[in-house]
Design a protein around this motif. Sequence first.
Motif, PDB file in Angstrom:
ATOM      1  N   THR A 275       0.835  -1.053   0.064  1.00  0.00           N
ATOM      2  CA  THR A 275      -0.210  -0.039   0.034  1.00  0.00           C
ATOM      3  C   THR A 275       1.004   1.358  -0.076  1.00  0.00           C
ATOM      4  O   THR A 275       0.557   2.333  -0.863  1.00  0.00           O
ATOM      5  N   ILE A 276       1.851   1.242   1.010  1.00  0.00           N
ATOM      6  CA  ILE A 276       2.632   2.397   0.934  1.00  0.00           C
ATOM      7  C   ILE A 276       3.475   2.686  -0.297  1.00  0.00           C
ATOM      8  O   ILE A 276       3.579   3.718  -0.793  1.00  0.00           O
ATOM      9  N   ALA A 277       3.990   1.621  -1.060  1.00  0.00           N
ATOM     10  CA  ALA A 277       4.669   1.611  -2.248  1.00  0.00           C
ATOM     11  C   ALA A 277       3.814   2.147  -3.391  1.00  0.00           C
ATOM     12  O   ALA A 277       4.312   3.108  -4.101  1.00  0.00           O
ATOM     13  N   LEU A 278       2.451   1.612  -3.443  1.00  0.00           N
ATOM     14  CA  LEU A 278       1.635   2.101  -4.432  1.00  0.00           C
ATOM     15  C   LEU A 278       1.463   3.596  -4.409  1.00  0.00           C
ATOM     16  O   LEU A 278       1.277   4.277  -5.407  1.00  0.00           O
ATOM     17  N   ILE A 279       1.006   4.081  -2.973  1.00  0.00           N
ATOM     18  CA  ILE A 279       0.844   5.390  -2.777  1.00  0.00           C
ATOM     19  C   ILE A 279       2.139   6.290  -3.117  1.00  0.00           C
ATOM     20  O   ILE A 279       1.849   7.178  -3.894  1.00  0.00           O
ATOM     21  N   ALA A 280       3.035   5.842  -2.866  1.00  0.00           N
ATOM     22  CA  ALA A 280       4.472   6.576  -3.347  1.00  0.00           C
ATOM     23  C   ALA A 280       4.444   6.671  -4.715  1.00  0.00           C
ATOM     24  O   ALA A 280       4.887   7.781  -5.233  1.00  0.00           O
ATOM     25  N   ILE A 281       4.333   5.633  -5.479  1.00  0.00           N
ATOM     26  CA  ILE A 281       4.639   5.576  -6.927  1.00  0.00           C
ATOM     27  C   ILE A 281       3.725   6.129  -7.541  1.00  0.00           C
ATOM     28  O   ILE A 281       3.770   6.999  -8.597  1.00  0.00           O
ATOM     29  N   THR A 282       2.317   6.300  -7.110  1.00  0.00           N
ATOM     30  CA  THR A 282       1.206   7.067  -7.700  1.00  0.00           C
ATOM     31  C   THR A 282       1.633   8.566  -7.887  1.00  0.00           C
ATOM     32  O   THR A 282       1.357   9.058  -8.567  1.00  0.00           O
ATOM     33  N   VAL A 283       2.175   9.041  -6.632  1.00  0.00           N
ATOM     34  CA  VAL A 283       2.262  10.734  -6.375  1.00  0.00           C
ATOM     35  C   VAL A 283       3.842  10.683  -7.138  1.00  0.00           C
ATOM     36  O   VAL A 283       3.739  11.926  -7.643  1.00  0.00           O
ATOM     37  N   ALA A 284       4.618  10.018  -7.159  1.00  0.00           N
ATOM     38  CA  ALA A 284       5.986  10.256  -7.761  1.00  0.00           C
ATOM     39  C   ALA A 284       6.106  10.089  -9.022  1.00  0.00           C
ATOM     40  O   ALA A 284       6.788  11.116  -9.576  1.00  0.00           O
ATOM     41  N   LEU A 285       5.339   9.214  -9.734  1.00  0.00           N
ATOM     42  CA  LEU A 285       5.525   9.207 -11.095  1.00  0.00           C
ATOM     43  C   LEU A 285       4.854  10.472 -11.852  1.00  0.00           C
ATOM     44  O   LEU A 285       5.856  10.914 -12.879  1.00  0.00           O
ATOM     45  N   PRO A 286       3.773  11.211 -11.803  1.00  0.00           N
ATOM     46  CA  PRO A 286       3.533  12.446 -12.538  1.00  0.00           C
ATOM     47  C   PRO A 286       4.642  13.346 -12.050  1.00  0.00           C
ATOM     48  O   PRO A 286       4.920  14.364 -13.044  1.00  0.00           O
ATOM     49  N   LEU A 287       4.932  13.480 -10.754  1.00  0.00           N
ATOM     50  CA  LEU A 287       6.024  14.548 -10.379  1.00  0.00           C
ATOM     51  C   LEU A 287       7.418  14.159 -11.236  1.00  0.00           C
ATOM     52  O   LEU A 287       8.076  15.158 -11.828  1.00  0.00           O
ATOM     53  N   ALA A 288       7.918  12.820 -11.284  1.00  0.00           N
ATOM     54  CA  ALA A 288       9.061  12.937 -11.979  1.00  0.00           C
ATOM     55  C   ALA A 288       8.922  13.020 -13.407  1.00  0.00           C
ATOM     56  O   ALA A 288       9.927  13.766 -14.178  1.00  0.00           O
ATOM     57  N   VAL A 289       7.788  12.585 -13.938  1.00  0.00           N
ATOM     58  CA  VAL A 289       7.516  12.825 -15.660  1.00  0.00           C
ATOM     59  C   VAL A 289       7.681  14.331 -15.829  1.00  0.00           C
ATOM     60  O   VAL A 289       8.138  14.930 -16.682  1.00  0.00           O
ATOM     61  N   GLY A 290       6.966  15.192 -15.064  1.00  0.00           N
ATOM     62  CA  GLY A 290       6.760  16.519 -15.016  1.00  0.00           C
ATOM     63  C   GLY A 290       8.090  17.202 -15.125  1.00  0.00           C
ATOM     64  O   GLY A 290       8.739  18.076 -16.000  1.00  0.00           O
ATOM     65  N   THR A 291       8.883  16.909 -13.968  1.00  0.00           N
ATOM     66  CA  THR A 291      10.269  17.340 -13.685  1.00  0.00           C
ATOM     67  C   THR A 291      11.145  17.061 -14.673  1.00  0.00           C
ATOM     68  O   THR A 291      11.840  18.120 -15.228  1.00  0.00           O
ATOM     69  N   ALA A 292      10.991  15.776 -15.184  1.00  0.00           N
ATOM     70  CA  ALA A 292      12.237  15.561 -16.206  1.00  0.00           C
ATOM     71  C   ALA A 292      11.841  16.018 -17.532  1.00  0.00           C
ATOM     72  O   ALA A 292      12.668  16.655 -18.295  1.00  0.00           O
ATOM     73  N   THR A 293      10.607  16.292 -17.902  1.00  0.00           N
ATOM     74  CA  THR A 293      10.187  17.031 -19.092  1.00  0.00           C
ATOM     75  C   THR A 293      10.480  18.378 -19.061  1.00  0.00           C
ATOM     76  O   THR A 293      11.100  19.017 -20.216  1.00  0.00           O
ATOM     77  N   TYR A 294      10.303  18.976 -17.878  1.00  0.00           N
ATOM     78  CA  TYR A 294      10.490  20.421 -17.841  1.00  0.00           C
ATOM     79  C   TYR A 294      12.074  20.844 -17.979  1.00  0.00           C
ATOM     80  O   TYR A 294      12.752  21.798 -18.646  1.00  0.00           O
ATOM     81  N   ILE A 295      12.918  20.086 -17.005  1.00  0.00           N
ATOM     82  CA  ILE A 295      14.241  20.155 -17.062  1.00  0.00           C
ATOM     83  C   ILE A 295      14.756  20.029 -18.714  1.00  0.00           C
ATOM     84  O   ILE A 295      15.664  20.626 -19.274  1.00  0.00           O
ATOM     85  N   SER A 296      14.417  18.681 -19.302  1.00  0.00           N
ATOM     86  CA  SER A 296      15.046  18.471 -20.341  1.00  0.00           C
ATOM     87  C   SER A 296      14.593  19.345 -21.795  1.00  0.00           C
ATOM     88  O   SER A 296      15.252  19.464 -22.683  1.00  0.00           O
ATOM     89  N   GLU A 297      13.397  19.773 -21.832  1.00  0.00           N
ATOM     90  CA  GLU A 297      12.790  20.689 -22.838  1.00  0.00           C
ATOM     91  C   GLU A 297      12.371  21.947 -22.849  1.00  0.00           C
ATOM     92  O   GLU A 297      12.446  22.548 -23.839  1.00  0.00           O
ATOM     93  N   TYR A 298      12.108  22.453 -21.663  1.00  0.00           N
ATOM     94  CA  TYR A 298      11.830  23.700 -21.369  1.00  0.00           C
ATOM     95  C   TYR A 298      12.655  24.737 -20.551  1.00  0.00           C
ATOM     96  O   TYR A 298      12.518  25.752 -20.947  1.00  0.00           O
ATOM     97  N   ALA A 299      13.255  24.509 -19.629  1.00  0.00           N
ATOM     98  CA  ALA A 299      13.988  25.068 -18.865  1.00  0.00           C
ATOM     99  C   ALA A 299      15.415  25.417 -19.560  1.00  0.00           C
ATOM    100  O   ALA A 299      15.951  25.145 -20.378  1.00  0.00           O
TER     101      ALA A 299
END
Length: 321
Positions: free
Chosen positions: A77-101
């Motif tokens: 349960t803890i792992a699924l909650i963590a990955i559910t929150v972390a996945l969009p944060l990680a994708v958004g952060t990686a996309t911004y740093i790689s493509e927009y920043a």
Amino acid sequence: MPRQITAVRGLQDTVFRIGAHGGGVLVLAIMTLVGLFLAVRGAEAIGAAGPEFLTEQEWEPNSGRFGIAAVLFGTVTIALIAITVALPLAVGTATYISEYAPEGLKRVLVGVVDLMAAIPSVVYGLWGMFWLEGQLLPVAKWITTYLGWIPIFSVPQFDPDDPLATPTVFTASAFLAGLVVSMMVAPIAASIMREVFAQAPIGEREGALALGASKWGMIRAVVYPFGLGGMVGGTMLGLGRALGETIAVYLVISPVFVVNWHLLSTGTNSISSLIALRYGEASSFELSGLMAAGLVLFAITMLVNFAAGFVIQRSRSGASS
């Protein structure tokens, strides 16, 4: 007769080949030895508990009644909650740093993300225990009040219509532990995704833009398909860490040995926290039970990693861009 062609490797190639093969074999040997060690040390407890080791919720090895059903449920349960929150944060952060920043800001953000990935887990645990828990109480109360009709968001001990209802029933919950772990997982996944996104072929990027694609359209058509393997790999690597996180979870949860389906309610547990909690005062038989619990966690982590490798191989990262 066709001429026989033989490859003559130089000394450097031979040394590299031996080193690469030796490193791979050494890793597999170490992992096998770890699994065998846990299996041998936990055999006594598994033999005494039998199949009920996976279904029993109580943890009382010295009285003959013990199992990991509750802690296994809390771990997942803890792992699924963590990955559910972390996945969009990680994708958004990686996309911004790689493509927009901008270039100057990109270097700063890369350093910040890498620094967050290197922060010890005990620091995240203290942050969650002393700051995030208090800030999360109104959020948990709101979710229960308006989404309490969903079973996992309901809290039986809390009445939203009672003005004197205490919010302490939301403390030390699986939701809190999952959020703390997600802050540890997101930087790791974001670093991997950013590296993969940055390697998307420049020719295909320019081709998509020349055909009239917008910036976002180019990212969806080129960068994301090329980086699919990295996205899956970063997510699974983060999930593996979330499953095995110990200190941060141990600091913020209130250990209980019962399957708690209410994610916002006080009380949860995990296998790693159980081992940290009971190892110092465990008897020889209970220590065998803890080793058996560690074996189950080890097996789950291996399955996650093998599944990630299978998905990455099937995704053929970059082939569909």
